[in-house]
Design an enzyme around this catalytic site. Structure first.
Site, mmCIF file in Angstrom:
data_model
loop_
_atom_site.group_PDB
_atom_site.id
_atom_site.type_symbol
_atom_site.label_atom_id
_atom_site.label_comp_id
_atom_site.label_asym_id
_atom_site.label_seq_id
_atom_site.Cartn_x
_atom_site.Cartn_y
_atom_site.Cartn_z
ATOM 1 N N ASP A 1 46.601 24.962 55.083
ATOM 2 C CA ASP A 1 47.862 25.319 55.724
ATOM 3 C C ASP A 1 47.708 25.298 57.240
ATOM 4 O O ASP A 1 46.601 25.376 57.772
ATOM 5 C CB ASP A 1 48.302 26.723 55.301
ATOM 6 N N LYS B 1 53.127 24.051 56.128
ATOM 7 C CA LYS B 1 54.577 24.185 56.197
ATOM 8 C C LYS B 1 54.960 24.778 57.541
ATOM 9 O O LYS B 1 54.267 25.646 58.065
ATOM 10 C CB LYS B 1 55.087 25.102 55.082
ATOM 11 N N MET C 1 56.662 36.956 59.243
ATOM 12 C CA MET C 1 57.680 35.894 59.268
ATOM 13 C C MET C 1 59.061 36.458 59.582
ATOM 14 O O MET C 1 60.066 36.062 58.998
ATOM 15 C CB MET C 1 57.712 35.152 57.916
#
Length: 339
Positions: A121, A143, A254
């Protein structure tokens, strides 16, 4: 063995069974060598060392391949011995921590050394993967907000296909695989496909990034609990009420994109408007930065500072302790300060 030599155009003989020697073959080839594999002692002849600068024996038996050892001694060819690669056909989910190599666990480093393929990642420590996973195929499946170059289902499919092809697969994820890392989904997909899967926990950014900014998530007399929340989607009114009434420290991962909804919801649910809030951007990087304000002021402060992901939000009285400030003075709350 960690290889750092430039072997471009040099001949290297690798002795060992195909499956056991597969990592060594890829690693030497990756260093530019012309690799001559020999699968068994019966297939070895001294002429195979012609022009070779190095021979590697991949065997669990230190005394194995005596003819090769003798020929290397006679010809002045350097001989090294390596342990066999672990059997393939499995997946290991590895938590890479908050992005700095220093916080990789011993288990993570071992899994990377044994990997045939690494799917990593963008928030995992991947800058030095060629050294950490020598000889492994490295696949970027990272991502970004609003852009997933490889979907979650495709990641699971690629891992399973690679493991079924006989590879030792590592899925390197930021933080901990089971803390908003979708590790549970990946483990379930492997299990459903009949692929052995194991998990190596990582240092979660929910604790480590606030600590890097000098903020303890718990502190005697101030906070005896902390709650970790995903800010990927706006919370419901009931969730806001629960968080506001729970007390302690709230850590939001996030959460930059939903910061206005979060703070408004917590205010409606009764959280004090002067509750300290910190946003820690790019934890452990050279550009790490902390923006500090209150529940009512953080949206404006974050906008003025042009806060961007990746970032961690910390809500609670422990924010007053940033940089060891136990006196409880929260000077300059609306300012952006370096951490």
């Amino acid at each position: 063995m960690q290889l750092t030599a430039d072997l471009t155009g040099r001949h290297v003989l690798v002795a060992g069974a195909h499956d056991e020697a597969r990592r060594a073959v890829r690693r030497f080839a990756g260093a530019g060598a012309i690799v001559r594999p020999v699968s068994s002692p019966e297939h070895f002849t001294p002429e195979l060392l012609d022009g070779a600068v190095l021979a590697a024996v991949v065997s669990a038996d230190d005394g194995g391949w005596p003819a090769l050892a003798h020929a290397c001694g006679e010809r002045g060819v350097l001989l090294v011995r390596e342990v066999p690669a672990l059997p393939g056909g499995c997946v290991t989910l590895v938590g890479g921590g908050p992005g700095t190599e220093d916080l990789l666990t011993v288990g993570a480093l071992h899994a990377l050394r044994e990997a045939d393929v690494v799917f990593f990642d963008r928030l995992a420590p991947h800058a030095d993967l060629p050294r950490l996973a020598p000889g492994a195929e490295l696949v970027d499946v990272g991502k970004q907000p609003g852009h997933h170059k490889v979907t979650q289902r495709d990641i699971e499919r690629l891992m399973i296909e690679s493991a079924k092809a006989g590879n030792n697969v590592v899925r390197l994820k930021g933080g901990d695989p089971y803390v908003f890392g979708r590790g549970g989904e990946e483990a379930a997909a492997c299990a459903d496909a009949g692929v052995p899967v194991s998990v190596i926990s990582g240092v979660t950014s929910a604790i480590s990034v606030p600590a890097a900014a000098g903020i303890p998530v718990t502190h005697r007399g101030i906070s005896h609990m902390f709650t970790v929340v995903s800010g990927h989607q706006p919370l419901t009114d009931a969730e806001h009420e629960h968080l506001a009434g729970l007390g302690g420290t709230v850590v939001v991962l996030m959460g930059v994109g939903t910061l206005p909804q979060l703070t408004a919801g917590l205010r409606r649910a009764g959280m004090r408007p002067d509750m300290p809030v910190a946003v820690v951007e790019r934890g452990f990087s050279d550009s790490q930065r902390t923006t500090v304000s209150t529940l009512t002021g953080i949206v404006t402060a974050a906008g003025a500072a042009r806060v961007k992901s990746p970032a961690i939000l910390v809500i609670g009285e422990v924010v007053r302790l940033a940089d060891g400030n136990e006196a409880g003075q929260l000077a300059g709350l609306a300012e952006s300060v370096g951490a």
